[in-house]
Design a protein around this motif. Sequence first.
Motif, PDB file in Angstrom:
ATOM      1  N   VAL A  13      10.049   0.431   9.590  1.00  0.00           N
ATOM      2  CA  VAL A  13       8.865   1.169   9.158  1.00  0.00           C
ATOM      3  C   VAL A  13       8.163   0.432   8.025  1.00  0.00           C
ATOM      4  O   VAL A  13       6.932   0.291   8.014  1.00  0.00           O
ATOM      5  CB  VAL A  13       9.248   2.601   8.717  1.00  0.00           C
ATOM      6  CG1 VAL A  13       8.066   3.295   8.034  1.00  0.00           C
ATOM      7  CG2 VAL A  13       9.720   3.419   9.918  1.00  0.00           C
ATOM      8  N   LEU A  14       8.920  -0.077   7.059  1.00  0.00           N
ATOM      9  CA  LEU A  14       8.328  -0.784   5.928  1.00  0.00           C
ATOM     10  C   LEU A  14       7.644  -2.067   6.377  1.00  0.00           C
ATOM     11  O   LEU A  14       6.579  -2.432   5.865  1.00  0.00           O
ATOM     12  CB  LEU A  14       9.399  -1.086   4.876  1.00  0.00           C
ATOM     13  CG  LEU A  14       8.920  -1.747   3.580  1.00  0.00           C
ATOM     14  CD1 LEU A  14       7.767  -0.966   2.956  1.00  0.00           C
ATOM     15  CD2 LEU A  14      10.065  -1.886   2.599  1.00  0.00           C
ATOM     16  N   ALA A  47       3.716  -2.962   5.839  1.00  0.00           N
ATOM     17  CA  ALA A  47       3.244  -4.213   5.245  1.00  0.00           C
ATOM     18  C   ALA A  47       2.164  -4.873   6.102  1.00  0.00           C
ATOM     19  O   ALA A  47       1.352  -5.649   5.593  1.00  0.00           O
ATOM     20  CB  ALA A  47       4.411  -5.178   5.047  1.00  0.00           C
ATOM     21  N   GLU A  48       2.154  -4.556   7.404  1.00  0.00           N
ATOM     22  CA  GLU A  48       1.109  -5.079   8.290  1.00  0.00           C
ATOM     23  C   GLU A  48      -0.167  -4.248   8.215  1.00  0.00           C
ATOM     24  O   GLU A  48      -1.153  -4.548   8.886  1.00  0.00           O
ATOM     25  CB  GLU A  48       1.622  -5.102   9.732  1.00  0.00           C
ATOM     26  CG  GLU A  48       2.760  -6.083   9.955  1.00  0.00           C
ATOM     27  CD  GLU A  48       3.311  -6.025  11.374  1.00  0.00           C
ATOM     28  OE1 GLU A  48       2.698  -5.324  12.208  1.00  0.00           O
ATOM     29  OE2 GLU A  48       4.338  -6.678  11.645  1.00  0.00           O
ATOM     30  N   ILE A  51      11.919   5.937   2.099  1.00  0.00           N
ATOM     31  CA  ILE A  51      11.672   4.609   1.531  1.00  0.00           C
ATOM     32  C   ILE A  51      11.218   4.728   0.087  1.00  0.00           C
ATOM     33  O   ILE A  51      11.711   4.025  -0.805  1.00  0.00           O
ATOM     34  CB  ILE A  51      10.616   3.853   2.370  1.00  0.00           C
ATOM     35  CG1 ILE A  51      11.207   3.446   3.724  1.00  0.00           C
ATOM     36  CG2 ILE A  51      10.109   2.612   1.625  1.00  0.00           C
ATOM     37  CD1 ILE A  51      10.164   2.960   4.712  1.00  0.00           C
ATOM     38  N   PHE A  52      10.263   5.638  -0.180  1.00  0.00           N
ATOM     39  CA  PHE A  52       9.781   5.834  -1.545  1.00  0.00           C
ATOM     40  C   PHE A  52      10.931   6.230  -2.472  1.00  0.00           C
ATOM     41  O   PHE A  52      11.031   5.753  -3.602  1.00  0.00           O
ATOM     42  CB  PHE A  52       8.703   6.916  -1.576  1.00  0.00           C
ATOM     43  CG  PHE A  52       7.410   6.521  -0.914  1.00  0.00           C
ATOM     44  CD1 PHE A  52       7.068   5.191  -0.749  1.00  0.00           C
ATOM     45  CD2 PHE A  52       6.535   7.494  -0.464  1.00  0.00           C
ATOM     46  CE1 PHE A  52       5.874   4.828  -0.146  1.00  0.00           C
ATOM     47  CE2 PHE A  52       5.336   7.141   0.132  1.00  0.00           C
ATOM     48  CZ  PHE A  52       5.004   5.810   0.299  1.00  0.00           C
ATOM     49  N   THR A  53      11.802   7.104  -1.994  1.00  0.00           N
ATOM     50  CA  THR A  53      12.924   7.571  -2.811  1.00  0.00           C
ATOM     51  C   THR A  53      13.881   6.427  -3.117  1.00  0.00           C
ATOM     52  O   THR A  53      14.296   6.234  -4.269  1.00  0.00           O
ATOM     53  CB  THR A  53      13.678   8.702  -2.089  1.00  0.00           C
ATOM     54  OG1 THR A  53      12.783   9.800  -1.872  1.00  0.00           O
ATOM     55  CG2 THR A  53      14.861   9.177  -2.927  1.00  0.00           C
ATOM     56  N   ARG A  76       1.847   4.519  -4.126  1.00  0.00           N
ATOM     57  CA  ARG A  76       3.263   4.317  -3.776  1.00  0.00           C
ATOM     58  C   ARG A  76       3.394   3.462  -2.524  1.00  0.00           C
ATOM     59  O   ARG A  76       4.303   2.648  -2.420  1.00  0.00           O
ATOM     60  CB  ARG A  76       3.959   5.662  -3.563  1.00  0.00           C
ATOM     61  CG  ARG A  76       4.252   6.423  -4.824  1.00  0.00           C
ATOM     62  CD  ARG A  76       5.293   7.483  -4.599  1.00  0.00           C
ATOM     63  NE  ARG A  76       4.890   8.431  -3.577  1.00  0.00           N
ATOM     64  CZ  ARG A  76       5.706   9.357  -3.080  1.00  0.00           C
ATOM     65  NH1 ARG A  76       6.952   9.435  -3.494  1.00  0.00           N
ATOM     66  NH2 ARG A  76       5.286  10.212  -2.177  1.00  0.00           N
ATOM     67  N   ARG A  77       2.510   3.660  -1.575  1.00  0.00           N
ATOM     68  CA  ARG A  77       2.549   2.869  -0.343  1.00  0.00           C
ATOM     69  C   ARG A  77       2.295   1.392  -0.664  1.00  0.00           C
ATOM     70  O   ARG A  77       2.967   0.511  -0.131  1.00  0.00           O
ATOM     71  CB  ARG A  77       1.499   3.400   0.635  1.00  0.00           C
ATOM     72  CG  ARG A  77       1.740   3.013   2.092  1.00  0.00           C
ATOM     73  CD  ARG A  77       0.710   3.685   2.986  1.00  0.00           C
ATOM     74  NE  ARG A  77       0.932   3.386   4.383  1.00  0.00           N
ATOM     75  CZ  ARG A  77       1.604   4.158   5.219  1.00  0.00           C
ATOM     76  NH1 ARG A  77       2.136   5.289   4.770  1.00  0.00           N
ATOM     77  NH2 ARG A  77       1.745   3.823   6.486  1.00  0.00           N
ATOM     78  N   VAL A  78       1.336   1.139  -1.540  1.00  0.00           N
ATOM     79  CA  VAL A  78       1.038  -0.238  -1.938  1.00  0.00           C
ATOM     80  C   VAL A  78       2.224  -0.853  -2.672  1.00  0.00           C
ATOM     81  O   VAL A  78       2.622  -1.997  -2.418  1.00  0.00           O
ATOM     82  CB  VAL A  78      -0.228  -0.279  -2.823  1.00  0.00           C
ATOM     83  CG1 VAL A  78      -0.475  -1.689  -3.330  1.00  0.00           C
ATOM     84  CG2 VAL A  78      -1.426   0.235  -2.043  1.00  0.00           C
ATOM     85  N   LEU A  79       2.817  -0.096  -3.603  1.00  0.00           N
ATOM     86  CA  LEU A  79       3.958  -0.607  -4.354  1.00  0.00           C
ATOM     87  C   LEU A  79       5.144  -0.897  -3.440  1.00  0.00           C
ATOM     88  O   LEU A  79       5.871  -1.876  -3.630  1.00  0.00           O
ATOM     89  CB  LEU A  79       4.369   0.388  -5.442  1.00  0.00           C
ATOM     90  CG  LEU A  79       3.406   0.535  -6.628  1.00  0.00           C
ATOM     91  CD1 LEU A  79       3.871   1.657  -7.539  1.00  0.00           C
ATOM     92  CD2 LEU A  79       3.280  -0.766  -7.395  1.00  0.00           C
TER      93      LEU A  79
END
Length: 236
Positions: free
Chosen positions: A159-160, A164-165, A190-192, A204-207
């Motif tokens: 997923v990550l 990234a794409e 993923i964020f957690t 958060r998605r960008v980070l």
Amino acid sequence: MRVMIAEDSVLLREGLTRLLEDLGTTVTAAVGDAEGLLRAVAAAPPDVCVVDVRLPPTFVDEGVRAALVLRRQWPDVGVLVLSQYVEERYAVDLITGQASRGVGYLLKDRVSDVADFHAALGRVAAGGTALDPEVITQLLVRSRRRDPLERLTRREGEVLRLMAEGRSNAAIAASLVVTERAVEKHVTSIFTKLDLPVAEDDHRRVLAVLRFLDSTDATADRPAAAPDTTRGPHDV
């Protein structure tokens, strides 16, 4: 621009005050310790604070810990940390915390131009960033020593990669043949696992993608995961 200075050295504190005032900046307070800084900000919050990392009484980390308090309690106040060293333990929290706007971290020995320093201070006061390249380099080295992606499951890694794409949750769901709800659960996980706190926007998605790109084996060393054929379209 209203500025507060926290610096234990009288000469440096007075020198910074004089330089900034000569450039038309209003210095509302210049103090020698962290407690004095927090009291001054509470009384009249400025646009930005210039904070030395090491302040009395122990000269270890009082300044940077005060900077973190400022970020939590007065998120609209910019914080520009000045230090002789990169305090990795706190720099990551300062730069990537929930209040991630209006922050700077400069090394004293590398500040050689008054105009550049004043411009960096203005960026931080306006909500931007000012990071010394050496600070960025050391933090990247730190992140590579302790790869955060190792905490992710294989499906979360997939997923990550698709995040990234630049793919949306719907596009990721279609690619992995799972529901969009399943993708949302993976993204939250993923964020957690990457220690990215809840925020009002999508940073958060960008980070998360940045951490993926900064990982030592995010491209060449980490083999592409094979599609998971053991689960159906409702995989979570």
